[in-house]
Scaffold this motif. Structure first.
Motif, short mmCIF file in Angstrom:
data_model
loop_
_atom_site.label_atom_id
_atom_site.label_comp_id
_atom_site.label_asym_id
_atom_site.label_seq_id
_atom_site.Cartn_x
_atom_site.Cartn_y
_atom_site.Cartn_z
N CYS A 1 -8.68 9.35 -6.47
CA CYS A 1 -7.85 7.86 -6.23
C CYS A 1 -8.30 7.11 -7.27
O CYS A 1 -8.52 7.19 -7.72
CB CYS A 1 -9.22 7.04 -4.19
SG CYS A 1 -8.61 7.87 -3.10
N SER B 1 -5.70 13.44 -0.27
CA SER B 1 -6.70 14.62 0.44
C SER B 1 -7.81 15.23 -0.71
O SER B 1 -8.89 14.82 -0.99
CB SER B 1 -7.75 14.81 1.48
OG SER B 1 -6.55 15.75 1.26
N SER C 1 -1.76 14.07 3.12
CA SER C 1 -1.13 13.52 1.37
C SER C 1 -1.84 13.69 0.44
O SER C 1 -1.79 14.78 -0.66
CB SER C 1 -0.49 13.25 2.03
OG SER C 1 -0.26 11.42 1.95
N MET D 1 -1.41 5.86 2.26
CA MET D 1 -2.48 6.62 1.90
C MET D 1 -2.85 5.72 3.18
O MET D 1 -3.74 5.16 3.06
CB MET D 1 -3.02 5.04 0.76
CG MET D 1 -2.97 5.51 -0.77
SD MET D 1 -3.90 6.82 -1.22
CE MET D 1 -6.03 6.59 -0.71
N VAL D 2 -1.86 5.52 3.66
CA VAL D 2 -1.92 4.69 5.38
C VAL D 2 -2.17 5.94 6.29
O VAL D 2 -1.21 6.86 5.99
CB VAL D 2 -0.70 3.88 5.75
CG1 VAL D 2 -1.14 3.46 7.39
CG2 VAL D 2 -0.60 3.27 5.22
N TRP D 3 -3.49 5.43 7.05
CA TRP D 3 -3.01 6.53 7.73
C TRP D 3 -1.92 6.89 9.01
O TRP D 3 -1.39 6.28 9.45
CB TRP D 3 -4.34 6.09 8.64
CG TRP D 3 -4.93 7.10 10.15
CD1 TRP D 3 -5.90 8.18 9.78
CD2 TRP D 3 -4.93 7.50 11.72
NE1 TRP D 3 -5.89 8.97 10.84
CE2 TRP D 3 -5.24 7.99 12.27
CE3 TRP D 3 -3.05 7.07 12.14
CZ2 TRP D 3 -5.29 9.25 13.39
CZ3 TRP D 3 -3.20 7.21 13.71
CH2 TRP D 3 -3.83 8.42 14.26
N PRO D 4 -1.82 8.09 9.89
CA PRO D 4 -2.66 9.39 9.16
C PRO D 4 -2.11 10.29 8.60
O PRO D 4 -2.71 11.40 8.08
CB PRO D 4 -2.42 9.79 9.98
CG PRO D 4 -0.16 9.99 10.68
CD PRO D 4 -0.78 8.44 10.51
N SER D 5 -1.65 9.75 7.77
CA SER D 5 -0.74 10.53 6.09
C SER D 5 -2.24 10.79 4.67
O SER D 5 -2.05 11.47 4.44
CB SER D 5 0.38 9.40 5.47
OG SER D 5 1.27 9.93 6.41
N SER D 6 -2.35 9.48 4.69
CA SER D 6 -4.11 9.20 3.86
C SER D 6 -5.19 11.09 4.32
O SER D 6 -5.51 10.91 3.21
CB SER D 6 -4.92 8.33 4.30
OG SER D 6 -5.51 8.09 5.47
N MET D 7 -5.02 10.83 5.71
CA MET D 7 -5.61 12.03 6.14
C MET D 7 -5.21 13.62 5.01
O MET D 7 -6.09 14.04 4.59
CB MET D 7 -6.23 12.42 7.39
CG MET D 7 -6.04 10.95 8.32
SD MET D 7 -6.50 11.77 10.24
CE MET D 7 -6.88 13.35 10.50
N THR E 1 0.72 -0.87 -0.21
CA THR E 1 -0.05 -0.03 -0.20
C THR E 1 0.74 1.57 -0.41
O THR E 1 1.78 1.25 0.86
CB THR E 1 -1.20 0.11 1.37
OG1 THR E 1 -1.62 -1.40 1.30
CG2 THR E 1 -2.14 1.76 1.52
#
Length: 185
Positions: A175, A171, A169, A161-167, A157
């Protein structure tokens, strides 16, 4: 006709000389390749040894620097305890953590940590080679098979796309799944 027979006899006589010459060139080429391979391997060995020596020297230097700082800290705490001065309990944290880190550095500098790391690297090269597959844009990616690439990249992955970066970078970007869903309609 007699002329053609005599020229074929001459070519038969010169043919062994030609074959010997070609065989000699092939032997020379093979010997030259073996010498070049040997020299390259020797240079790689020297480069490896130099890099290992630098790693050990760096660990020894770190022990001198951090060891001095750690011993100074422990000495100050010990003197304060002997003088019955109050020492905060949190002062034990850098003493314990520093001791563990110095032990790790000492193992690298004077122990057999480098040998253990080399054995683990051999294990990874032999049994976990898919972890070493580079991204597709790397110039060396062509040397890996599609099966090797699929073993690693299909499971991975992207870090963004992994939390917390997915919130944060990605957003504001659609997708890949959203792009696919929009184009199939």
């Amino acid at each position: 006709m007699g002329g053609s027979q005599s020229s074929s006899l001459k070519s038969d006589k010169s043919s062994p000389k030609k074959n010997d010459f070609i065989t000699g060139i092939r032997k020379f080429g093979k010997t030259a390749k073996e010498n070049i391979d040997h020299e390259l391997a020797r240079k790689m060995m020297i480069q490896r040894e130099v890099q290992m020596a630098v790693n050990i020297a760096r660990a020894r230097d770190n022990i001198q620097i951090f060891g001095t700082a750690w011993i100074s800290l422990v000495s100050v705490i010990t003197v304060a305890k002997i003088a019955k001065k109050p020492v905060p309990g949190v002062a034990a944290v850098p003493v314990v953590v520093g001791g563990l880190l110095l032990g790790n550095m000492a193992d690298m500098a004077y122990g057999n940590k480098l040998a253990r790391v080399a054995k683990e690297a051999e294990h990874i090269l032999e049994y976990e080679r898919e972890r070493l597959v580079p991204m597709k844009q790397a110039p060396v990616s062509r040397f890996y098979t599609q099966d090797e690439k699929a073993l690693f990249f299909d499971k991975a992955t992207p870090a963004a796309m992994v939390w917390p970066s997915s919130m944060f970078s990605r957003s504001f970007l659609p997708c890949e799944k959203e792009k696919d869903d929009g184009s199939s309609d």
